[in-house]
Design an enzyme around this catalytic site. Structure first.
Site, short mmCIF file in Angstrom:
data_model
loop_
_atom_site.label_atom_id
_atom_site.label_comp_id
_atom_site.label_asym_id
_atom_site.label_seq_id
_atom_site.Cartn_x
_atom_site.Cartn_y
_atom_site.Cartn_z
N PRO A 142 0.73 -1.10 0.01
CA PRO A 142 0.03 0.15 -0.06
C PRO A 142 0.84 1.27 -0.12
O PRO A 142 1.93 1.33 0.61
CB PRO A 142 -1.04 -0.20 1.36
N ASN A 143 0.38 2.25 -0.70
CA ASN A 143 0.88 3.65 -0.90
C ASN A 143 2.16 3.72 -1.63
O ASN A 143 2.68 4.77 -1.81
CB ASN A 143 1.13 4.32 0.63
N ARG A 199 5.14 10.97 -2.17
CA ARG A 199 4.94 10.78 -1.11
C ARG A 199 6.16 10.86 -0.06
O ARG A 199 7.05 10.00 -0.26
CB ARG A 199 4.43 9.15 -0.73
N TYR A 204 11.24 8.52 1.11
CA TYR A 204 11.00 7.37 0.07
C TYR A 204 11.88 7.89 -1.32
O TYR A 204 11.89 7.20 -2.16
CB TYR A 204 9.93 7.07 -0.13
N ASN A 206 7.92 -5.71 -1.35
CA ASN A 206 8.05 -4.68 -0.10
C ASN A 206 6.59 -4.57 0.28
O ASN A 206 5.61 -3.94 -0.35
CB ASN A 206 8.27 -3.25 -0.84
N ALA A 208 3.42 -0.86 4.62
CA ALA A 208 2.62 -1.10 6.05
C ALA A 208 2.34 -2.35 6.41
O ALA A 208 2.33 -2.70 7.59
CB ALA A 208 1.57 0.10 6.11
N GLU A 268 12.73 -9.34 1.11
CA GLU A 268 11.72 -8.28 1.51
C GLU A 268 12.57 -7.36 1.37
O GLU A 268 13.70 -7.25 1.57
CB GLU A 268 11.67 -8.77 3.07
N HIS A 304 12.85 -3.08 1.92
CA HIS A 304 12.13 -1.78 2.58
C HIS A 304 13.00 -0.70 1.75
O HIS A 304 14.33 -0.79 1.97
CB HIS A 304 12.02 -1.60 3.92
N ARG A 306 13.59 4.29 12.23
CA ARG A 306 12.15 4.90 12.32
C ARG A 306 11.57 4.68 13.53
O ARG A 306 12.26 4.00 14.49
CB ARG A 306 11.66 4.74 11.06
C1 DHK Z 1 7.25 1.44 2.94
C2 DHK Z 1 6.18 1.90 4.00
O1 DHK Z 1 5.04 2.35 3.16
C3 DHK Z 1 6.00 1.94 5.39
O2 DHK Z 1 4.75 1.57 5.95
C4 DHK Z 1 6.99 0.91 5.93
C5 DHK Z 1 8.27 0.93 3.69
C6 DHK Z 1 8.46 1.19 5.19
C7 DHK Z 1 9.60 1.21 2.92
O3 DHK Z 1 10.59 1.72 3.64
O4 DHK Z 1 9.94 1.00 1.79
O5 DHK Z 1 7.04 1.12 7.21
#
Ligand code: DHK
Length: 146
Positions: free
Chosen positions: A11-12, A19, A24, A75, A78, A99, A101, A108
């Site tokens: 998500p997101n 964002r 990111y 990835n 959340a 995995e 991130h 964090r």
């Molecule tokens: C991405 C997200 O959207 C967060 O909810 C995770 C992760 C971290 C990332 O670092 O890619 O906590």
């Protein structure tokens, strides 16, 4: 036969670039897709690059990977920190799982320090920015070619 790697984004991550760019980065998810496609060509792999904001859809995509995909790069965003359903789906998958991130989740908030998916992942890459996906492809190639 060329092997297919499922690259899953939670998500997101569709908002990458817009964002919280200080966390990111400014690259978009399309940029990540292109970088992965280029790396996959070098490694003689195919990629199936997907993003979903829905936990159930991510579970369905993982279930569909059995026998079709040689490895999964995920990835979970959340859902890393909350989803037993994604962990269970990955536990029912036979191949390697890496995995990713983008941010260093350990630097964090405390609630990001634990990932359910890490209990299944063969490797975890965090804090390498979107380059983490490309690094994950190198690792997957090493794992499936041994
Ligand atoms: C991405 C997200 O959207 C967060 O909810 C995770 C992760 C971290 C990332 O670092 O890619 O906590």
């Amino acid at each position: 036969m060329t092997k297919t790697i499922l690259i899953l984004n939670g998500p997101n991550l569709n908002l990458l670039g817009k964002r919280q760019p200080e966390i990111y980065g400014t690259g978009t998810l399309d940029d990540v897709h292109s970088a992965c496609a280029e790396k996959a060509r070098e490694l003689d792999l195919e990629i199936d690059f997907q993003q979903s904001n829905s936990e159930g859809e991510l579970v369905d995509l993982i279930q569909g990977a059995n026998e079709r995909c040689a490895a999964i790069i995920i990835n979970p965003a959340a859902y890393s920190h909350s989803s037993v359903a994604i962990l269970d789906a990955l536990n029912a998958y036979d191949g390697p799982v890496i995995e990713v991130h983008i941010s260093n989740i350990h630097k964090r908030e405390a609630f990001r320090h634990h990932s359910y998916v890490s209990a299944r992942a063969d490797g975890v890459i965090a804090g390498c920015g979107t380059q983490g996906y490309v690094l994950a492809l190198d690792r997957v190639a090493a794992l499936i070619n041994t």
